[in-house]
Motif scaffolding. Structure first.
Motif, short mmCIF file in Angstrom:
data_model
loop_
_atom_site.label_atom_id
_atom_site.label_comp_id
_atom_site.label_asym_id
_atom_site.label_seq_id
_atom_site.Cartn_x
_atom_site.Cartn_y
_atom_site.Cartn_z
N GLY A 34 0.96 -1.16 -0.04
CA GLY A 34 -0.03 -0.10 0.32
C GLY A 34 0.93 1.32 -0.17
N PHE A 35 0.89 1.86 -0.95
CA PHE A 35 1.58 3.31 -1.34
C PHE A 35 0.56 4.47 -0.97
CE2 PHE A 35 4.63 5.38 -4.39
CZ PHE A 35 5.53 5.51 -3.48
N SER A 190 -3.11 4.59 -2.94
CA SER A 190 -4.40 5.14 -2.42
C SER A 190 -4.59 6.12 -1.52
CB SER A 190 -5.24 3.95 -1.80
OG SER A 190 -6.71 4.00 -1.56
N HIS A 191 -5.47 6.80 -1.58
CA HIS A 191 -5.85 8.02 -0.61
C HIS A 191 -6.78 7.60 0.72
CE1 HIS A 191 -9.24 8.74 -2.93
NE2 HIS A 191 -10.00 9.48 -1.81
N VAL A 196 -6.31 0.96 3.02
CA VAL A 196 -5.12 0.22 2.84
C VAL A 196 -4.56 -0.72 3.97
CG1 VAL A 196 -2.60 0.95 2.64
CG2 VAL A 196 -4.37 2.25 1.47
N THR A 197 -4.86 -0.20 5.09
CA THR A 197 -4.81 -1.23 6.19
C THR A 197 -5.41 -2.69 6.23
OG1 THR A 197 -6.36 -0.22 7.59
CG2 THR A 197 -4.21 0.70 7.64
N ARG A 198 -6.49 -2.55 5.50
CA ARG A 198 -7.39 -3.75 5.60
C ARG A 198 -6.73 -4.83 4.50
NH1 ARG A 198 -11.65 0.04 5.97
NH2 ARG A 198 -12.62 -0.27 8.19
N ILE A 199 -6.05 -4.29 3.61
CA ILE A 199 -5.70 -5.06 2.52
C ILE A 199 -3.99 -5.15 2.29
CG2 ILE A 199 -5.77 -3.20 0.77
CD1 ILE A 199 -6.70 -5.25 -1.42
N ILE A 203 2.70 -1.13 4.22
CA ILE A 203 2.63 0.05 3.81
C ILE A 203 3.71 1.07 3.76
CG2 ILE A 203 1.37 2.18 4.54
CD1 ILE A 203 -0.55 0.21 6.10
N GLY A 204 3.88 1.75 2.58
CA GLY A 204 4.87 2.95 2.48
C GLY A 204 4.07 4.18 2.64
#
Length: 306
Positions: A34-35, A190-191, A196-199, A203-204
């Motif tokens: 997740g970016f 994604s914003h 993002v935390t769910r998938i 994470i960056g």
């Protein structure tokens, strides 16, 4: 160890302005990366360099261990992508757009288009022209085109933009199935920070072109701080009174007051009595865990950026 997606000290300058600064990413097979970052943080510029759409000012990109460049076209055979707004031929139907992409990708599987429409819940829109699709279904079509040739690497810029909550869950389930069961390596920009935390498996966080932190969601959830969320008929005055009383407060994007003082979190009844005494009775008072958005903003603050 060979990474599936890798950038080494990647940088991009436009007329001296650093859009991306020294970004090094390493993503392994089957990971969902997740970016995240604010608009203009450098997410899309980084992705465009990864896909060979623009040349880096410094550094290099690698996909499956092979350097991205105009002399290495073979690497794109196993890469699917969607960047920013998905594009389609407006006068062609969903099925015709996918058939066109199938031919461009030299996909010979007889059921590739049917399968892609089924994956993205587009079958009932097969005969609908692309120009008449809703934003969410246009997004689905873009993802379907990216998946048509069953790539090993999937790079998606804002993949759930325009989707309703049920659609977001469907895309999340699809991407997780591809990563966990098919070994597809996925990079998502994604914003929608909570999504993002769910998938994501990693994470960056990027800000003003700099990768300021990488973290896995489990550890991130451990770092998220509890907070007391407060709303009233005059949050500006309430926040001023709380600040004068020595409480650490901030406003979130919904305009609610967030109180991070341990005493307030442990004894919200004291906050309630204090505000009532000041003539500012709270209309909402609840202890919640800090969300990713609040954490993200606090990270930027700690870096001295805002």
């Amino acid at each position: 160890m060979r990474y599936v997606i890798e950038t080494c000290h990647l940088a991009k300058h436009y007329q001296g302005f650093p859009a991306v600064r020294d970004v090094s990413l390493r993503i392994s097979k089957g990971e969902i990366y997740g970016f995240i970052g604010l608009n203009g943080a450098g997410k899309t510029t980084t992705i465009r360099m990864l896909l060979g759409m623009i040349r880096p000012t410094k550094g290099a990109c690698y996909l499956n261990g092979k350097k991205v460049g105009r002399h290495n076209q073979a690497i794109w055979h196993r890469v699917g992508y969607m960047i920013e707004t998905p594009h389609a031929y407006p006068e062609l139907t969903v099925q015709e757009n996918l058939e066109m992409m199938r031919k461009l990708r030299f996909v010979t599987h007889p059921h590739a288009v049917t399968q892609a429409m089924d994956w993205l819940r587009l079958t009932r829109f097969a005969d609908k022209k692309a120009k008449h699709l809703s934003l969410g279904n246009a997004q689905r079509l873009g993802i379907a085109k990216a998946l048509l040739h069953q790539p090993d690497i999937l790079i998606l810029d804002e993949p759930v933009n325009g989707l309703d909550p049920a659609g977001i869950v469907e895309i999340r389930d699809l991407l997780q199935d591809l990563a966990y069961n098919e070994g597809v390596t996925i990079l998502i920009s994604s914003h929608l920070l909570d999504e993002v935390t769910r998938i994501a498996t990693k994470i960056g966080i990027i800000h003003e072109g700099t990768l300021i932190q990488e973290v896995d969601p489990v550890r991130l959830n451990q770092w998220l701080k509890p907070r007391l969320l407060m709303d009233s008929h005059d949050n500006q005055r309430a926040a001023a009174k709380l600040s004068q009383a020595g409480y650490t407060i901030r406003f979130n994007q919904q305009g609610f007051v967030e109180i991070y003082s341990e005493e307030a979190i442990c004894h919200p009844d004291k906050i309630a009595r204090f505000l009532v005494y000041e003539g500012l009775p709270p209309t909402r008072l609840s202890v919640e865990k800090e969300d990713l958005e609040a954490y993200f903003l606090s990270m930027i603050e700690r870096k001295g950026e805002i």
